[in-house]
Design an enzyme around this catalytic site. Structure first.
Site, PDB file in Angstrom:
ATOM      1  N   HIS A  51      13.383  34.437   5.537  1.00  0.00           N
ATOM      2  CA  HIS A  51      12.629  34.627   6.784  1.00  0.00           C
ATOM      3  C   HIS A  51      12.931  36.015   7.335  1.00  0.00           C
ATOM      4  O   HIS A  51      13.993  36.243   7.902  1.00  0.00           O
ATOM      5  CB  HIS A  51      13.006  33.555   7.816  1.00  0.00           C
ATOM      6  CG  HIS A  51      12.661  32.172   7.384  1.00  0.00           C
ATOM      7  ND1 HIS A  51      11.414  31.629   7.565  1.00  0.00           N
ATOM      8  CD2 HIS A  51      13.388  31.244   6.730  1.00  0.00           C
ATOM      9  CE1 HIS A  51      11.385  30.403   7.055  1.00  0.00           C
ATOM     10  NE2 HIS A  51      12.569  30.142   6.533  1.00  0.00           N
ATOM     11  N   ARG A  63      11.077  37.339   9.632  1.00  0.00           N
ATOM     12  CA  ARG A  63      10.527  37.394  10.996  1.00  0.00           C
ATOM     13  C   ARG A  63       9.458  38.493  11.070  1.00  0.00           C
ATOM     14  O   ARG A  63       8.843  38.824  10.075  1.00  0.00           O
ATOM     15  CB  ARG A  63      11.627  37.564  12.059  1.00  0.00           C
ATOM     16  CG  ARG A  63      12.741  36.493  11.977  1.00  0.00           C
ATOM     17  CD  ARG A  63      12.224  35.074  12.018  1.00  0.00           C
ATOM     18  NE  ARG A  63      13.307  34.106  12.076  1.00  0.00           N
ATOM     19  CZ  ARG A  63      13.181  32.832  11.694  1.00  0.00           C
ATOM     20  NH1 ARG A  63      12.034  32.386  11.212  1.00  0.00           N
ATOM     21  NH2 ARG A  63      14.184  31.999  11.797  1.00  0.00           N
ATOM     22  N   ASN A 117       5.954  31.658   7.809  1.00  0.00           N
ATOM     23  CA  ASN A 117       5.872  30.930   9.095  1.00  0.00           C
ATOM     24  C   ASN A 117       6.141  31.855  10.276  1.00  0.00           C
ATOM     25  O   ASN A 117       6.973  31.599  11.130  1.00  0.00           O
ATOM     26  CB  ASN A 117       6.822  29.725   9.128  1.00  0.00           C
ATOM     27  CG  ASN A 117       8.286  30.119   9.023  1.00  0.00           C
ATOM     28  OD1 ASN A 117       8.621  31.142   8.429  1.00  0.00           O
ATOM     29  ND2 ASN A 117       9.159  29.307   9.586  1.00  0.00           N
ATOM     30  N   LYS A 155       3.233  28.032   0.756  1.00  0.00           N
ATOM     31  CA  LYS A 155       4.308  27.267   1.347  1.00  0.00           C
ATOM     32  C   LYS A 155       3.691  26.070   2.047  1.00  0.00           C
ATOM     33  O   LYS A 155       2.775  26.202   2.853  1.00  0.00           O
ATOM     34  CB  LYS A 155       5.080  28.121   2.373  1.00  0.00           C
ATOM     35  CG  LYS A 155       6.187  27.348   3.093  1.00  0.00           C
ATOM     36  CD  LYS A 155       7.285  26.897   2.145  1.00  0.00           C
ATOM     37  CE  LYS A 155       8.319  26.018   2.817  1.00  0.00           C
ATOM     38  NZ  LYS A 155       9.490  26.732   3.275  1.00  0.00           N
ATOM     39  N   HIS A 173      15.272  24.650  -0.563  1.00  0.00           N
ATOM     40  CA  HIS A 173      16.532  24.315   0.127  1.00  0.00           C
ATOM     41  C   HIS A 173      16.870  22.834   0.017  1.00  0.00           C
ATOM     42  O   HIS A 173      17.024  22.151   1.023  1.00  0.00           O
ATOM     43  CB  HIS A 173      16.525  24.781   1.592  1.00  0.00           C
ATOM     44  CG  HIS A 173      15.251  24.533   2.358  1.00  0.00           C
ATOM     45  ND1 HIS A 173      14.644  23.299   2.441  1.00  0.00           N
ATOM     46  CD2 HIS A 173      14.467  25.380   3.083  1.00  0.00           C
ATOM     47  CE1 HIS A 173      13.565  23.403   3.192  1.00  0.00           C
ATOM     48  NE2 HIS A 173      13.433  24.650   3.577  1.00  0.00           N
ATOM     49  N   HIS A 229      17.850  33.823  14.192  1.00  0.00           N
ATOM     50  CA  HIS A 229      17.306  33.683  15.549  1.00  0.00           C
ATOM     51  C   HIS A 229      18.213  34.482  16.462  1.00  0.00           C
ATOM     52  O   HIS A 229      19.424  34.588  16.207  1.00  0.00           O
ATOM     53  CB  HIS A 229      17.339  32.215  16.008  1.00  0.00           C
ATOM     54  CG  HIS A 229      16.387  31.319  15.280  1.00  0.00           C
ATOM     55  ND1 HIS A 229      15.040  31.277  15.558  1.00  0.00           N
ATOM     56  CD2 HIS A 229      16.594  30.436  14.284  1.00  0.00           C
ATOM     57  CE1 HIS A 229      14.453  30.385  14.758  1.00  0.00           C
ATOM     58  NE2 HIS A 229      15.381  29.860  13.973  1.00  0.00           N
TER      59      HIS A 229
END
Ligand SMILES: [Zn+2]
Length: 364
Positions: A29, A31, A55, A116, A191, A269
């Site tokens: 990810h 971002r 995502n 995905k 995962h 995050h």
């Protein structure tokens, strides 16, 4: 904090150097926006390729959005001073109920590897995900024909299902029928977090089904989150499971089957979003992911199996490395408490303030 650190006679001596094939990460990810320079810098100095998870907000659901996202990623890569030469991003699109067959064919022409598949609501920014897998079955048939890859978040998202059972239920309800109906479709159960995932891949699924495993699921069990106080930086989805599942994953990754692949699920995050009454799911491992995998393999005396684990994914996704290798030395370095994240924020990495036992020394 490695639970493996003191109890293992299989560890090699400090100062030992190893060479491994250049690793590639099939679940990352990055971002978006101002967050990209830092995430891309960490990943691109460790991997020769990384699959950029779609995502984002809004999700990468079309070829056009994928092109735009790639432009942003490439711009961040141009700022990464230590990137592995030839580093490449691998793209997949975010599958929705309304994705069309025309999009699948357009993706194939564009070199986009696949989709995905998030069950709607399963994790961060997954609300646009698939509500009923039967809605997209016709697309799977086209993907099967074109040799494309379906990356799956293998958990049901129904609130009534216990959070620790969601992978097991997903296998029974979704994957078992899916592999019967599309036996040649290349599927990556991403995962995986339980022995149920391992057993399904090794003993039941056709050879077109693979599992990716994160470093944190290899190194930690759910005690990391819940014992000795609540530790939100270990909270991710799928959530860490009990020790017997961690051991099953470690045996799978190091077992030489060629069915398990790297996929860090590095999911940063901002620290404030983790330390919250309703904290975000995701563990940031991009700062030391390769080093963590090496530690995990070393913990069971299986450093020689890293090559199979690394190469299985590269073969599946068609990643070339030019015959280069990564050199690592068993020499500790201290992880900072935080890394910068975006213009003003910070992200708390796995093992913040503690030592990582392997150091990347170069690429040959
Ligand atoms: Zn993820």
């Amino acid at each position: 904090m490695s639970m493996l650190a003191d109890q293992n006679p299989k560890q090699v001596a400090p100062g030992t150097c190893i060479k491994i094939p250049l690793p590639a990460d099939f679940h990352h990810h990055f971002r978006q926006g101002s967050l990209l320079p830092s995430t891309v810098a960490h990943a691109s100095r460790r991997f020769v390729a990384a699959l950029a998870m779609p995502n984002t907000s809004p999700p990468v659901t079309t070829v056009e959005r994928c092109r735009a996202y790639r432009r942003d990623l490439e711009a961040a890569l141009a700022l990464a001073p230590e990137a592995v030469p030839g580093f490449e991003f691998i793209s997949v699109l975010y599958l929705t109920d309304s994705t069309t067959e025309e999009t699948v064919r357009e993706m194939h022409r564009e070199g986009i590897k696949g989709f995905k598949y998030y069950p709607a609501g399963a994790t961060t920014n997954s609300d646009a995900g698939v509500t009923d897998v039967r809605n997209v079955y016709p697309l799977f048939k086209v993907m099967e024909e074109l040799g494309m890859i379906l990356c799956v978040h293998s958990e049901v998202a129904r609130v009534e299902i216990d959070v620790f059972d969601r992978e097991k239920v997903f296998i029974a309800e979704i994957l078992r029928p899916l592999v019967k109906d599309c036996p040649k479709l290349k599927i990556v159960m991403e995962h995986i977090s339980t022995s149920f995932g391992v057993d399904f891949i090794l003993n039941e699924a056709p050879p077109s089904v693979y599992g990716s495993i994160t470093p944190h699921h290899l190194l930690h069990n759910r005690n990391a989150i819940l014992s000795q106080g609540l530790r939100p930086h270990f909270f991710c989805l799928p959530v860490l499971k009990r020790e017997s599942h961690r051991v099953a994953l470690l045996n799978a990754a190091t077992g030489g089957s060629g069915r398990f692949i790297m996929g860090t699920d590095s999911a940063p995050h901002d620290t404030t979003k983790k330390l919250s009454a309703c904290g975000c799911a995701g563990v940031f491992v991009g700062h030391a992911a390769v080093e963590f995998y090496v530690e995990a393999f070393e913990s069971v005396g299986k450093l020689d199996e890293l090559e199979t684990f690394i190469e299985a994914g590269k073969k599946l996704y068609g990643v070339e490395d030019g015959g280069r290798v990564m050199c690592l030395e068993k020499r500790s370095w201290r992880v900072p408490e935080t890394y910068p994240f975006g213009e003003t924020g910070d992200v708390t990495p796995l093992r913040a303030g503690e030592d990582v036992t392997w150091t990347i020394t170069g690429i040959e």
